[in-house]
Design a protein around this motif. Structure first.
Motif, PDB file in Angstrom:
ATOM      1  N   HIS A   1      24.247 -14.846  14.296  1.00 23.55           N
ATOM      2  CA  HIS A   1      24.583 -15.783  15.359  1.00 23.55           C
ATOM      3  C   HIS A   1      23.411 -16.090  16.284  1.00 23.55           C
ATOM      4  O   HIS A   1      23.157 -17.238  16.589  1.00 23.55           O
ATOM      5  N   ALA A   2      22.694 -15.019  16.718  1.00 23.14           N
ATOM      6  CA  ALA A   2      21.613 -15.279  17.664  1.00 23.14           C
ATOM      7  C   ALA A   2      20.373 -15.808  16.949  1.00 23.14           C
ATOM      8  O   ALA A   2      19.701 -16.696  17.430  1.00 23.14           O
TER       9      ALA A   2
ATOM     10  N   PHE B   1      25.936  -9.260  13.084  1.00 20.45           N
ATOM     11  CA  PHE B   1      26.409 -10.272  14.045  1.00 20.45           C
ATOM     12  C   PHE B   1      25.283 -10.927  14.850  1.00 20.45           C
ATOM     13  O   PHE B   1      25.167 -12.147  14.859  1.00 20.45           O
ATOM     14  N   PRO B   2      24.401 -10.124  15.504  1.00 20.14           N
ATOM     15  CA  PRO B   2      23.312 -10.771  16.265  1.00 20.14           C
ATOM     16  C   PRO B   2      22.357 -11.547  15.360  1.00 20.14           C
ATOM     17  O   PRO B   2      21.840 -12.583  15.766  1.00 20.14           O
TER      18      PRO B   2
ATOM     19  N   VAL C   1      20.289  -6.663  31.708  1.00 18.99           N
ATOM     20  CA  VAL C   1      20.438  -7.454  30.484  1.00 18.99           C
ATOM     21  C   VAL C   1      21.203  -8.754  30.737  1.00 18.99           C
ATOM     22  O   VAL C   1      21.698  -9.370  29.808  1.00 18.99           O
ATOM     23  N   THR C   2      21.317  -9.162  31.978  1.00 19.50           N
ATOM     24  CA  THR C   2      21.909 -10.445  32.394  1.00 19.50           C
ATOM     25  C   THR C   2      23.401 -10.567  32.131  1.00 19.50           C
ATOM     26  O   THR C   2      23.936 -11.659  32.039  1.00 19.50           O
ATOM     27  N   LEU C   3      24.096  -9.415  32.016  1.00 17.41           N
ATOM     28  CA  LEU C   3      25.550  -9.522  31.834  1.00 17.41           C
ATOM     29  C   LEU C   3      26.267  -9.558  33.177  1.00 17.41           C
ATOM     30  O   LEU C   3      27.391 -10.024  33.286  1.00 17.41           O
TER      31      LEU C   3
ATOM     32  N   ARG D   1      20.115 -18.181  26.809  1.00 17.75           N
ATOM     33  CA  ARG D   1      20.397 -17.822  25.411  1.00 17.75           C
ATOM     34  C   ARG D   1      19.160 -17.275  24.742  1.00 17.75           C
ATOM     35  O   ARG D   1      19.191 -16.254  24.068  1.00 17.75           O
TER      36      ARG D   1
ATOM     37  N   ARG E   1      18.410 -13.912  25.882  1.00 15.15           N
ATOM     38  CA  ARG E   1      19.321 -12.878  25.407  1.00 15.15           C
ATOM     39  C   ARG E   1      19.071 -12.511  23.955  1.00 15.15           C
ATOM     40  O   ARG E   1      19.364 -11.392  23.543  1.00 15.15           O
ATOM     41  N   THR E   2      18.558 -13.445  23.161  1.00 16.32           N
ATOM     42  CA  THR E   2      18.283 -13.090  21.769  1.00 16.32           C
ATOM     43  C   THR E   2      17.183 -12.038  21.691  1.00 16.32           C
ATOM     44  O   THR E   2      17.020 -11.392  20.669  1.00 16.32           O
TER      45      THR E   2
ATOM     46  N   ILE F   1      17.033  -9.466  23.714  1.00 18.48           N
ATOM     47  CA  ILE F   1      17.544  -8.245  24.333  1.00 18.48           C
ATOM     48  C   ILE F   1      18.595  -7.628  23.425  1.00 18.48           C
ATOM     49  O   ILE F   1      19.388  -8.344  22.819  1.00 18.48           O
TER      50      ILE F   1
ATOM     51  N   ARG G   1      20.953 -22.771  30.885  1.00 20.46           N
ATOM     52  CA  ARG G   1      21.813 -22.200  29.868  1.00 20.46           C
ATOM     53  C   ARG G   1      21.076 -21.883  28.562  1.00 20.46           C
ATOM     54  O   ARG G   1      21.187 -20.796  28.008  1.00 20.46           O
TER      55      ARG G   1
END
Lengths: 285, 243, 258
Positions: free
Chosen positions: A114-115, A110-111, A57-59, A83, A86-87, A89, A79
């Protein structure tokens, strides 16, 4: 090996190597995961499941290896592209990662806020339906500190589902849940995969709840993929150590080789469940 | 090393945000209020004691070197404005606010909340650090001003009761020039900016459960206090060279 | 108005309760020191960890404090023409006041916060309960060796720090201000430094007591996971800073009465 998913793989890794402080955690892992699949990730504690998930998950950036998400190599992502990636995932963290300064509604939203950049009134419906699905309607205004461990886990699951990601990863979704709720959650994960066509990756020790809902199992032992194939062939095609692990986990025996007591938690009647599961997956001598 | 990289990243991000003026005014004001409010009582009480100690010490030095006290008040005010007020306010800020931030962000880091933010496409630095960074700079200025005033008046009481110097003799602006005031303000602003920067970086680098949070918090208070002292020496020296 | 008053009252009661429990902790630590029956190995280990490892930060802090004080007294000298003030002002301030209190503050961050975090983790992982179950008094076993180590180390470190502060002042004179360091030394020798040195050491011992008591108290009263540890460390350094300056004032005041 290819599961029953269709189309291009959404997650594809080749030769993944990851070290923590010089100690190898993952050694040469290669995997292809397809949309619409429910994949079970199993293995004893400390075998690298959580680290593999973090890489997918790219963390965490692995020391070596190629990772492709949605058909694009991730290492080269800029970058903004990262982003964007990640939205799509969602990850339910092993220890929930709920924001303790936000209430349940805001945690789940939250997601979305924000995402996805939704307005609160747009998100409200999605949040409420996700909370209802995990059986937590009515606790929107509570803070995470006021919830029990099992409820927090369900909030974390609702947070993933509300955002409807194309890759949904659940790290230990049923540990510490009562039998009724864990059966419900597992069914929920299966339905989620079939209705949304997303990839669902579930890591857990609760094999007799996991195996009935998965089409494919990936077993990680000592940082390597020891078995990757259909669930039905698990007890015939897998190497010895995987078979022993699965058999011990299903029968609820305390195998001296396994350093993993949580595997036995939250189970109703080990004997019956094991028989039922094994009957489906091809049987074992 | 990792700390330097993190600080560098945060610094560039915050400067970028400053350039683009992407700071929510309302949120900033709330943070200023909270930071100031949380530290006001602590800074006030401590600075009162520092003022009293300072006057005793300064008086004893003057007694030893030039046996009269007529410049006690003026020297106290000047020393407080350019030196003791800002540095003590900075150290107290590092103690009160810096550790708080490191503890807060550290416990978010070890419970994966920071990673959860990243996955939701939220930059944790932008959400957690930026408002605090600028709010603390403003609050630091206010606290240094209030603290200096309190210290001056408590010192005045000591001079009156302990050394029989009347308040109107003590309250003398003879030594304070604009340069002193500018230096005090510069120091307070710089401390207010670096304390949260260092403390938040320590928080982000926390690893490994509650022990990790403890280590991060300890590291934050030591590093940020030390940096306050280093910066104070630097700014004082630059001021000395310029004058 | 009402919630404000209620909040204020709660804060007041909390701080009074904290003052009480600090006193109890201090008393119990003192009682645990006699008869002296603590683990000698543990004591040496703590002395090394607390004292020796804090040396670099103390030396650096003291050097800088010396530099700052010389620079600061320079502005006063320029206004009054009292050259003797460069040495005397800086020297006296470092020995009797700023040396002990700033070294104490750094030490409280380095050691006090660390002790609070360490003890807090032991409470959270129920190690302290385990000690009690084995009929071992956690105060005698954990707190008493730390108390001795902290007080001893802080006094010794202050001696070193005082020296470094004076050296730092000389260095600042020589390199930054172009004043002959002999002028600085002469100014320093004009005044009676021994008194200030001694009062500085008294302060250091008192600060050591404050640091040890506050950190043990906050550490042993941690509740609630990683967040709790963070809060305890925060509370510990804040209370220590307050305690250091109150103790500083009391000692300065007593000294002036004598």
């Amino acid at each position: 090996m290819r599961g029953e998913g269709i189309g291009e793989p959404v997650v594809s890794v080749r030769g993944l190597v990851h070290r923590i402080g010089g100690r190898p955690i993952l050694k040469d892992v290669s995997l292809d995961l397809y949309p619409g699949e429910v994949v079970g990730l199993i293995g004893p504690g400390g075998s690298g499941k959580t680290q593999l998930i973090r890489c997918l998950v790219t963390l965490t950036w692995p020391a070596r290896g190629d990772l492709k998400l949605f058909g694009r190599p991730v290492g080269l992502l800029r970058r903004r592209r990262l982003r964007e990636c990640r939205t799509r995932i969602g990850l339910q963290f092993q220890n929930f990662a709920l924001f303790d300064y936000l209430d349940v509604w805001n945690n789940v939203a939250f997601p979305l806020l924000h995402a996805r950049g939704m307005r609160p009134d747009e998100a409200d419906l999605l949040v409420r339906s996700a909370l209802e699905r995990v059986g937590l309607s009515g606790s929107e205004a509570k803070l995470p500190s006021e919830l029990s461990g099992g409820m927090r886990r369900r909030v974390a699951i609702a947070r993933v589902m509300a955002a409807a990601p194309e890759i949904a990863v659940f790290d230990d979704p049923v540990a510490g849940l009562d039998p009724v709720n864990s059966a419900k959650i597992m069914a929920l994960l299966r339905d989620y995969a079939s209705t949304s066509g997303s990839l669902v990756l579930v890591a857990t020790h609760d094999l007799d709840r996991l195996l009935p809902i998965t089409s494919r199992v990936v077993a990680v032992f000592g940082g390597r993929v020891a078995y990757d194939g259909p669930t039905s062939a698990l007890m015939t095609g897998a190497p010895d150590e995987v078979r022993r692990f699965v058999a011990a986990a299903l029968s609820g025996e305390a195998d001296p080789d396994l350093d993993d007591p949580p595997a036995r938690s939250g189970r109703s009647s080990p004997g019956d469940a094991a028989a039922a599961v094994l009957g489906k997956s091809g049987g074992v001598s | 090393m990792a700390l330097l990289i993190t600080i560098g990243q945060m610094l560039s991000l915050s400067l970028w945000a400053l350039v683009r003026m992407r700071l929510g005014g309302r949120e900033m004001l709330r943070q200023v209020y909270e930071t100031g409010n949380r530290s006001l009582l602590f800074v006030g009480i401590t600075m009162a004691f520092i003022g009293m100690i300072g006057v005793y010490e300064l008086a004893s030095t003057m007694e030893a070197v030039l046996p009269e006290y007529s410049t006690l008040g003026a020297a106290t005010l000047q020393g407080l404005t350019r030196e003791m007020g800002p540095i003590m306010a900075g150290l107290l800020l590092a103690t009160r606010v810096g550790t708080g931030m490191a503890a807060e962000i550290g416990s978010m880091q070890v419970s994966d909340q920071v990673d959860a933010m990243k996955l939701s496409s939220v930059d944790p630095v932008e959400l957690l650090v930026l408002p605090r960074l600028f709010a603390t700079s403003v609050a630091s200025l206010g606290l240094a001003a209030v603290g200096t005033t309190i210290a001056f008046f408590s010192g005045m009481c000591v001079a009156w009761l302990g050394f029989s110097i009347l308040p109107d003799t003590f309250m003398s602006l003879r030594f304070v020039v604009t340069a002193d005031l500018v230096m005090g303000i510069c120091k307070a602003l710089v401390f207010g900016f670096t304390v949260p920067l260092v403390s938040c970086a320590c928080g982000f680098l926390a690893t490994g459960g509650s022990e990790g949070v403890g280590r991060a918090t300890t590291r934050a208070v030591v590093l940020s206090s030390f940096i306050v002292i280093v910066e104070d020496a630097l700014i004082t020296y630059i001021g000395e060279v310029l004058s | 108005m009402k919630p404000l008053l209620a909040g204020f009252g709660r804060e007041l009661l909390d701080s009074l309760a904290r003052v009480g429990s600090l006193n109890v902790m201090f008393y119990r630590t003192l009682r645990a020191l006699f008869p002296p029956r603590y683990d000698r190995e543990e004591l040496f280990r703590q002395l090394h960890r607390i004292g020796v490892r804090s040396l670099p930060i103390v030396v650096l802090t003291a050097l800088l404090v010396g530099v700052i004080m010389v620079l600061q007294s320079m502005t006063y000298v320029r206004k009054t023409g009292a050259t003797g003030f460069v040495g005397a002002g800086a020297g006296l301030a470092v020995l009797s006041e700023l040396g002990p209190s700033l070294i104490g503050l750094m030490f409280s961050g380095r050691v006090g916060a660390n002790a609070a975090a360490e003890l807090g983790n032991m409470v959270i992982s129920e190690q302290v309960e385990a000690l009690r179950a084995l009929a071992i008094d956690p105060i005698r076993f954990l707190v008493a060796p730390r108390f001795i180590a902290i007080v001893t180390s802080l006094v010794l470190l202050t001696v070193v720090g005082d020296l470094c502060g004076l050296v730092g002042g000389a260095m600042a004179c020589h390199w930054l201000l172009d004043i002959d360091w002999r002028t600085y030394l002469a100014g320093l020798m004009e005044v009676d430094l021994l008194d200030d040195f001694v009062v500085g050491l008294c302060k250091a011992a008192a600060f050591g007591g404050v640091i040890s008591t506050v950190s043990s108290n906050y550490g042993l009263t941690v509740t609630g996971g990683a967040q709790g540890v963070g809060r305890a460390v925060n509370g510990c350094v804040v209370t220590t800073a307050l305690g250091i300056f109150i103790a500083d004032y009391v000692i300065t005041w007593v000294w002036f009465q004598i």
